[in-house]
Write a protein that holds these residues in place. Structure first.
Motif, mmCIF file in Angstrom:
data_model
loop_
_atom_site.group_PDB
_atom_site.id
_atom_site.type_symbol
_atom_site.label_atom_id
_atom_site.label_comp_id
_atom_site.label_asym_id
_atom_site.label_seq_id
_atom_site.Cartn_x
_atom_site.Cartn_y
_atom_site.Cartn_z
ATOM 1 N N LYS A 1 -2.777 5.289 -2.349
ATOM 2 C CA LYS A 1 -3.691 6.186 -1.651
ATOM 3 C C LYS A 1 -3.034 7.550 -1.491
ATOM 4 C CE LYS A 1 -6.180 2.610 0.919
ATOM 5 N NZ LYS A 1 -7.346 2.710 0.015
ATOM 6 N N SER A 2 -3.885 8.600 -1.477
ATOM 7 C CA SER A 2 -3.368 9.952 -1.283
ATOM 8 C C SER A 2 -3.039 10.176 0.194
ATOM 9 C CB SER A 2 -4.399 10.982 -1.734
ATOM 10 O OG SER A 2 -5.542 10.932 -0.896
ATOM 11 N N GLU B 1 -6.165 10.889 2.348
ATOM 12 C CA GLU B 1 -6.972 9.693 2.556
ATOM 13 C C GLU B 1 -6.293 8.780 3.579
ATOM 14 O OE1 GLU B 1 -9.024 6.010 0.004
ATOM 15 O OE2 GLU B 1 -7.584 7.371 -0.957
ATOM 16 N N ALA B 2 -4.977 8.689 3.511
ATOM 17 C CA ALA B 2 -4.239 7.854 4.456
ATOM 18 C C ALA B 2 -4.363 8.388 5.877
ATOM 19 C CB ALA B 2 -2.772 7.774 4.039
ATOM 20 N N ILE C 1 1.516 5.340 -0.208
ATOM 21 C CA ILE C 1 0.914 6.642 0.096
ATOM 22 C C ILE C 1 1.741 7.717 -0.596
ATOM 23 C CG2 ILE C 1 0.300 8.260 1.928
ATOM 24 C CD1 ILE C 1 0.114 5.782 3.789
ATOM 25 N N ASP D 1 -1.443 -0.785 -4.172
ATOM 26 C CA ASP D 1 -2.652 -0.007 -3.878
ATOM 27 C C ASP D 1 -2.197 1.396 -3.508
ATOM 28 O OD1 ASP D 1 -5.185 0.852 -3.196
ATOM 29 O OD2 ASP D 1 -5.034 0.074 -1.136
ATOM 30 N N GLN E 1 0.872 -1.174 0.000
ATOM 31 C CA GLN E 1 0.000 0.000 0.000
ATOM 32 C C GLN E 1 0.908 1.222 0.000
ATOM 33 O OE1 GLN E 1 -2.641 1.099 3.430
ATOM 34 N NE2 GLN E 1 -4.207 0.664 1.899
#
Length: 377
Positions: free
Chosen positions: A338-339, A342-343, A307, A336, A305
């Motif tokens: 994520k911004s 959002e994180a 970021i 995956d 994930q």
């Protein structure tokens, strides 16, 4: 046939590497069929070609029996012993039956056999040459095209460039010179068939080997290639020697090396990234040119994930998801993205300093061990 023909076979053996004895045996076998066909004979025969002067003799082979049922295949013991008293039952008698005008048939048959054997030998040589070049790169000249293939002359043979192996941003014209990757070499009844590609990741790898001496001599190693032909590619490189910059070697002075490859691929964009055995660093590098804040790793599902800053989210994902897709192909990890905002909302951010991890990895140090494992979405 005559002694001159036998001399010609000797010359052929030296020039083409075709065994003289193999050709003569093939001629003898073909003459047996020719004799039976042209003279309506069904008996067993043997053809003998004299290795010195080329003379030909045909012998009918008959088995010695007590009682003859088929005169074409058998001979009585009495008749056989009139030829040679030593013959016994179950022996085989050979009787010369060479026709008077058999020379004409022999000459024609010999020509056909030699022509066929030469063709087969040449095909075999071509196959041997190209089977060793499978997964290699060659330069060819476009000859013609139809709705299935583009036919490319590689010198000794015409290779096939299938429609699905052609780059979407390229058009091919007669006499165009192109570099192509040999994907498969097959033996067929019509000779060797060579299949080539302009979209295969191996083409990009071979082009870098041609342009970058450090890759050719093993100083720099290509670890992985991910490619969407005609649009964008990513390549991961590594050097065991810490004093060698693998990315810089591939880029070349003023970008000359990579630019030569981009030109050959008609403007295909190429991202060159540094490989690392640490997935945190490797995935962060693979998402170049975007900046990465944090990478969380799930080893069990081989998922990461990532970021990224809010303003770089679209850059990290790429047009139609291309950047993330290529990075996943390059690293072998699911990604995956994520911004940062959002994180933060999800509580995924920690105190991990990714830049320190990257620096430690590049210095050959152990990366900071504070990466959380999370379940992938």
């Amino acid at each position: 046939m005559n002694s001159e023909f036998m001399d010609a076979l000797t010359t052929l053996e030296k020039e083409k590497g075709i065994s003289k004895e193999v050709i003569i045996e093939a001629i003898e076998a073909a003459l047996i069929s020719g004799y039976k066909r042209n003279f309506n004979q069904a008996q067993n025969v043997r053809v003998d070609v004299n290795r010195e002067n080329g003379s030909i003799r045909v012998f009918a082979r008959k088995e010695v029996v007590e009682e003859v049922f088929d005169a074409r295949l058998e001979i009585s013991l009495d008749e056989a012993q009139r030829i040679n008293p030593n013959y016994e039952v179950d022996d085989v008698v050979e009787i010369e039956v060479t026709p008077k005008d058999f020379g004409r048939i022999a000459a024609q048959t010999a020509k056909q056999v030699v022509t066929q054997r030469v063709r087969e030998a040449e095909r075999g040589i071509i196959y041997s040459d190209f089977i060793d070049r499978e997964e290699d790169i060659m330069t060819g000249i476009v000859q013609r095209q139809d709705n299935r293939f583009i036919y490319v002359d590689l010198g000794k043979v015409e290779a096939l460039l299938p429609l699905n192996e052609q780059m979407p941003n390229e058009s091919y014209k007669h006499n165009d010179r192109i570099k192509a990757f040999i994907t498969k070499v097959e033996k067929t009844t019509k000779g060797p068939q060579i299949l080539i590609s302009r979209t295969h990741p191996g083409l990009l790898k071979r082009l870098f080997e041609l342009e970058v001496p450090e890759i050719y001599d093993g100083t720099v190693e290509i670890k992985s290639v991910a490619r969407e032909a005609g649009d964008r590619s990513k390549i991961a490189v590594h050097a065991e020697n810490p004093e060698v910059d693998p990315v810089g070697a591939c880029v070349g002075p003023k970008g000359q090396r990579v630019q030569a490859i981009v030109s050959e691929l008609k403007g295909e964009k190429i991202d060159i990234v540094r490989w690392s055995e640490d997935p945190v660093v490797y995935v962060a590098n693979a998402l170049s040119p975007s900046k990465v804040i944090q990478v969380n790793v799930n080893e069990e599902e081989k998922m990461t994930q990532v970021i990224v800053p809010d303003y770089q989210l679209s850059l990290a994902i790429g047009k139609r998801g291309q950047n993330a897709r290529l990075a996943a192909k390059l690293t072998g990890w699911k990604i995956d993205i994520k911004s940062e905002s959002e994180a933060e909302e999800l509580g995924l951010l920690d105190d991990q300093d990714l830049e320190e991890d990257v620096a430690a990895a590049e210095d050959g140090l152990e990366p900071i061990e504070n990466v959380d494992e999370i379940e992938g979405d």
